[in-house]
Write a protein that holds these residues in place. Structure first.
Motif, PDB file in Angstrom:
ATOM      1  N   ILE A  80      -5.797  -7.758   2.201  1.00  0.00           N
ATOM      2  CA  ILE A  80      -4.850  -8.651   2.878  1.00  0.00           C
ATOM      3  C   ILE A  80      -3.825  -7.771   3.588  1.00  0.00           C
ATOM      4  CG2 ILE A  80      -3.042 -10.393   2.538  1.00  0.00           C
ATOM      5  CD1 ILE A  80      -4.618 -11.109  -0.135  1.00  0.00           C
ATOM      6  N   TYR A  81      -3.691  -7.931   4.891  1.00  0.00           N
ATOM      7  CA  TYR A  81      -2.699  -7.180   5.656  1.00  0.00           C
ATOM      8  C   TYR A  81      -1.497  -8.072   5.935  1.00  0.00           C
ATOM      9  CZ  TYR A  81      -6.400  -3.771   6.445  1.00  0.00           C
ATOM     10  OH  TYR A  81      -7.392  -2.840   6.268  1.00  0.00           O
ATOM     11  N   CYS A  82      -0.299  -7.523   5.766  1.00  0.00           N
ATOM     12  CA  CYS A  82       0.915  -8.253   6.110  1.00  0.00           C
ATOM     13  C   CYS A  82       1.803  -7.349   6.960  1.00  0.00           C
ATOM     14  CB  CYS A  82       1.642  -8.741   4.858  1.00  0.00           C
ATOM     15  SG  CYS A  82       2.145  -7.401   3.747  1.00  0.00           S
ATOM     16  N   GLU A  83       2.882  -7.908   7.488  1.00  0.00           N
ATOM     17  CA  GLU A  83       3.670  -7.167   8.486  1.00  0.00           C
ATOM     18  C   GLU A  83       4.859  -6.400   7.906  1.00  0.00           C
ATOM     19  OE1 GLU A  83       2.972  -9.445  12.629  1.00  0.00           O
ATOM     20  OE2 GLU A  83       4.231 -10.555  11.225  1.00  0.00           O
ATOM     21  N   LYS A  84       5.290  -6.735   6.681  1.00  0.00           N
ATOM     22  CA  LYS A  84       6.493  -6.086   6.123  1.00  0.00           C
ATOM     23  C   LYS A  84       6.296  -5.774   4.644  1.00  0.00           C
ATOM     24  CE  LYS A  84       9.623  -8.569   9.224  1.00  0.00           C
ATOM     25  NZ  LYS A  84      10.550  -9.686   9.344  1.00  0.00           N
ATOM     26  N   ASN A  85       6.979  -4.714   4.187  1.00  0.00           N
ATOM     27  CA  ASN A  85       6.942  -4.355   2.770  1.00  0.00           C
ATOM     28  C   ASN A  85       7.465  -5.484   1.886  1.00  0.00           C
ATOM     29  OD1 ASN A  85       5.807  -1.823   1.985  1.00  0.00           O
ATOM     30  ND2 ASN A  85       7.352  -0.818   3.255  1.00  0.00           N
ATOM     31  N   SER A  86       8.508  -6.186   2.378  1.00  0.00           N
ATOM     32  CA  SER A  86       9.076  -7.300   1.601  1.00  0.00           C
ATOM     33  C   SER A  86       8.051  -8.415   1.434  1.00  0.00           C
ATOM     34  CB  SER A  86      10.339  -7.834   2.281  1.00  0.00           C
ATOM     35  OG  SER A  86      10.045  -8.279   3.602  1.00  0.00           O
ATOM     36  N   HIS A  87       7.205  -8.616   2.469  1.00  0.00           N
ATOM     37  CA  HIS A  87       6.147  -9.636   2.399  1.00  0.00           C
ATOM     38  C   HIS A  87       5.091  -9.227   1.372  1.00  0.00           C
ATOM     39  CE1 HIS A  87       6.971 -11.305   6.722  1.00  0.00           C
ATOM     40  NE2 HIS A  87       7.996 -11.436   5.907  1.00  0.00           N
ATOM     41  N   LYS A  88       4.797  -7.916   1.328  1.00  0.00           N
ATOM     42  CA  LYS A  88       3.798  -7.417   0.371  1.00  0.00           C
ATOM     43  C   LYS A  88       4.206  -7.771  -1.062  1.00  0.00           C
ATOM     44  CE  LYS A  88       1.509  -3.177  -1.202  1.00  0.00           C
ATOM     45  NZ  LYS A  88       1.318  -1.731  -0.986  1.00  0.00           N
ATOM     46  N   GLY A  89       5.492  -7.576  -1.347  1.00  0.00           N
ATOM     47  CA  GLY A  89       6.012  -7.896  -2.685  1.00  0.00           C
ATOM     48  C   GLY A  89       5.876  -9.362  -3.019  1.00  0.00           C
ATOM     49  N   ILE A  90       6.120 -10.227  -2.018  1.00  0.00           N
ATOM     50  CA  ILE A  90       6.022 -11.680  -2.241  1.00  0.00           C
ATOM     51  C   ILE A  90       4.565 -12.091  -2.465  1.00  0.00           C
ATOM     52  CG2 ILE A  90       6.362 -13.954  -1.143  1.00  0.00           C
ATOM     53  CD1 ILE A  90       8.846 -12.597   0.277  1.00  0.00           C
ATOM     54  N   ILE A  91       3.643 -11.490  -1.683  1.00  0.00           N
ATOM     55  CA  ILE A  91       2.214 -11.827  -1.810  1.00  0.00           C
ATOM     56  C   ILE A  91       1.689 -11.409  -3.192  1.00  0.00           C
ATOM     57  CG2 ILE A  91      -0.117 -11.326  -0.924  1.00  0.00           C
ATOM     58  CD1 ILE A  91       1.260 -10.986   1.888  1.00  0.00           C
ATOM     59  N   ILE A  92       2.113 -10.233  -3.654  1.00  0.00           N
ATOM     60  CA  ILE A  92       1.664  -9.758  -4.973  1.00  0.00           C
ATOM     61  C   ILE A  92       2.332 -10.575  -6.080  1.00  0.00           C
ATOM     62  CG2 ILE A  92       1.702  -7.801  -6.581  1.00  0.00           C
ATOM     63  CD1 ILE A  92       1.366  -5.994  -4.037  1.00  0.00           C
ATOM     64  N   GLY A  93       3.645 -10.865  -5.910  1.00  0.00           N
ATOM     65  CA  GLY A  93       4.366 -11.681  -6.888  1.00  0.00           C
ATOM     66  C   GLY A  93       4.742 -10.906  -8.136  1.00  0.00           C
ATOM     67  N   LYS A  94       5.524 -11.548  -8.979  1.00  0.00           N
ATOM     68  CA  LYS A  94       6.023 -10.910 -10.208  1.00  0.00           C
ATOM     69  C   LYS A  94       4.848 -10.630 -11.145  1.00  0.00           C
ATOM     70  CE  LYS A  94       9.762 -11.369 -13.527  1.00  0.00           C
ATOM     71  NZ  LYS A  94      10.809 -12.236 -14.081  1.00  0.00           N
ATOM     72  N   GLY A  95       4.670  -9.360 -11.477  1.00  0.00           N
ATOM     73  CA  GLY A  95       3.572  -8.973 -12.364  1.00  0.00           C
ATOM     74  C   GLY A  95       2.195  -9.283 -11.790  1.00  0.00           C
ATOM     75  N   GLY A  96       2.115  -9.397 -10.430  1.00  0.00           N
ATOM     76  CA  GLY A  96       0.830  -9.679  -9.765  1.00  0.00           C
ATOM     77  C   GLY A  96       0.397 -11.134  -9.838  1.00  0.00           C
ATOM     78  N   ALA A  97       1.332 -12.021 -10.270  1.00  0.00           N
ATOM     79  CA  ALA A  97       0.951 -13.429 -10.522  1.00  0.00           C
ATOM     80  C   ALA A  97       0.504 -14.172  -9.268  1.00  0.00           C
ATOM     81  CB  ALA A  97       2.118 -14.169 -11.183  1.00  0.00           C
ATOM     82  N   MET A  98       1.213 -13.959  -8.134  1.00  0.00           N
ATOM     83  CA  MET A  98       0.861 -14.697  -6.907  1.00  0.00           C
ATOM     84  C   MET A  98      -0.491 -14.249  -6.373  1.00  0.00           C
ATOM     85  SD  MET A  98       1.353 -17.012  -4.740  1.00  0.00           S
ATOM     86  CE  MET A  98       3.035 -17.624  -4.887  1.00  0.00           C
ATOM     87  N   LEU A  99      -0.725 -12.930  -6.369  1.00  0.00           N
ATOM     88  CA  LEU A  99      -2.010 -12.426  -5.865  1.00  0.00           C
ATOM     89  C   LEU A  99      -3.156 -12.917  -6.748  1.00  0.00           C
ATOM     90  CD1 LEU A  99      -3.432 -10.714  -3.734  1.00  0.00           C
ATOM     91  CD2 LEU A  99      -3.107  -8.719  -5.202  1.00  0.00           C
ATOM     92  N   LYS A 100      -2.910 -12.989  -8.049  1.00  0.00           N
ATOM     93  CA  LYS A 100      -3.933 -13.487  -8.976  1.00  0.00           C
ATOM     94  C   LYS A 100      -4.248 -14.955  -8.680  1.00  0.00           C
ATOM     95  CE  LYS A 100      -5.188 -13.808 -13.836  1.00  0.00           C
ATOM     96  NZ  LYS A 100      -4.757 -13.770 -15.227  1.00  0.00           N
ATOM     97  N   LYS A 101      -3.198 -15.747  -8.425  1.00  0.00           N
ATOM     98  CA  LYS A 101      -3.385 -17.175  -8.112  1.00  0.00           C
ATOM     99  C   LYS A 101      -4.193 -17.343  -6.823  1.00  0.00           C
ATOM    100  CE  LYS A 101      -0.737 -21.359  -7.006  1.00  0.00           C
ATOM    101  NZ  LYS A 101       0.604 -21.892  -6.686  1.00  0.00           N
TER     102      LYS A 101
END
Length: 297
Positions: A232-253
């Motif tokens: 998954i490519y995103c445009e900003k480092n801050s977006h990367k953190g949101i996509i991954i989520g706390k403890g990887g929860a968002m990316l897992k979902k």
């Protein structure tokens, strides 16, 4: 014996009017990704329906909008090109008794190309009968459509009637695609789109529009299990953190929802691994757009 008929029909309209929902309803399979966010569809998606001796090839196009990036320009270009290449155009509109700027532009293009056009008024489950009649009257004055069909793509209401109308525009001739094909998209492209749909569903605001998905591994084991790696490519480092989520929860979902849909589409078990990388301003870089599958025909 009945003669075979086969033809291409472009489904056009403004963003978020229900084009992808209608495409899936017409074909009876999930081909196009669907979310309630505008500009979900970026490429022209070809969905194929065999009905009796007729083969419909539907082109689900991006919504016509004002382009703000190179990707936006590409999407608008796809719509304009699609209208020029087909046997008929299906203009999909919301049940509003006013012809908006995107609809006006599409009607002018249909007129300029002298193209057979059918109007489908979507979301009829949301309005009263007299409001619907006002919509039909407004559009009938704007253009001499071959037919105007009220539908609800979400509920499937009016979809059979719409197919009967569209069948009239299919020229006689052999099928354009094999009978068992439901899309011309490569399987890995469909899988990438499914991951992107889950990003759109799970993330807020602009972040998902700044994402692209590339399938870097697509292989099948002897037992049928499919190994799939998606970046998954995103445009900003801050977006990367949101996509991954706390403890990887968002990316897992996102990955779990995508895997379930990919398994339904492929009919096999899938082992999906996802990564997130930052590519600044990728929507304005031509070489990156090509890498992600947004190629000019």
């Amino acid at each position: 014996m009945d003669k075979t008929k086969s033809g291409m029909i472009a489904i056009v309209g403004r963003p978020n009017v229900g084009k992808s929902t209608l495409t899936n309803a017409l074909v009876g399979e999930k081909i196009a990704i669907v979310t309630n966010k505008p500009q979900t569809t970026r490429n022209r998606i070809c969905a194929i329906l065999n009905r009796g001796e007729s083969q419909f090839v539907f082109l689900d196009t991006p919504g016509l909008h004002r382009a703000r990036t190179r990707l936006g320009e590409y999407m608008v270009g796809v719509v304009r090109q699609s209208v020029a290449d087909v046997d008929a155009v299906l203009l999909l509109v919301e049940p509003i008794a006013n012809v908006g700027a995107p609809e006006e532009e599409l009607i002018q293009r249909i007129k300029a190309l002298d193209m057979p056009a059918v109007l489908a008024v979507n979301k009829i489950d949301t309005v009263k009968k007299d409001e619907l009649l006002a919509v039909i009257q407004t559009y009938a004055q704007a253009h001499a459509f071959a037919a105007i069909v009220p539908i609800s793509a979400k509920d499937g209401e009016g979809v059979d009637e719409l197919l009967e109308v569209l069948e009239r525009f299919l020229p006689e001739g052999p099928r354009l695609f094999p009978e068992d094909m439901i899309t011309d998209q490569p399987e890995r492209q469909v899988c990438a789109e499914i991951v992107r749909e889950k990003l759109l569903l799970c993330l807020d605001k602009e972040i998902p529009h700044g994402t692209a998905v590339e399938v870097t591994k697509f292989s099948q084991r002897e037992d049928g299990m499919i190994d799939l790696d998606a970046t998954i490519y995103c445009e900003k480092n801050s977006h990367k953190g949101i996509i991954i989520g706390k403890g990887g929860a968002m990316l897992k979902k996102i990955s779990t929802l995508a895997r379930e849909d990919i398994e339904r589409f492929m009919g096999e078990k899938v082992f999906l691994q996802t990564w997130v990388k930052v590519k600044e301003n990728w929507r304005d870089q031509v070489n990156l757009l090509k890498n992600f599958g947004y190629r000019d025909e």
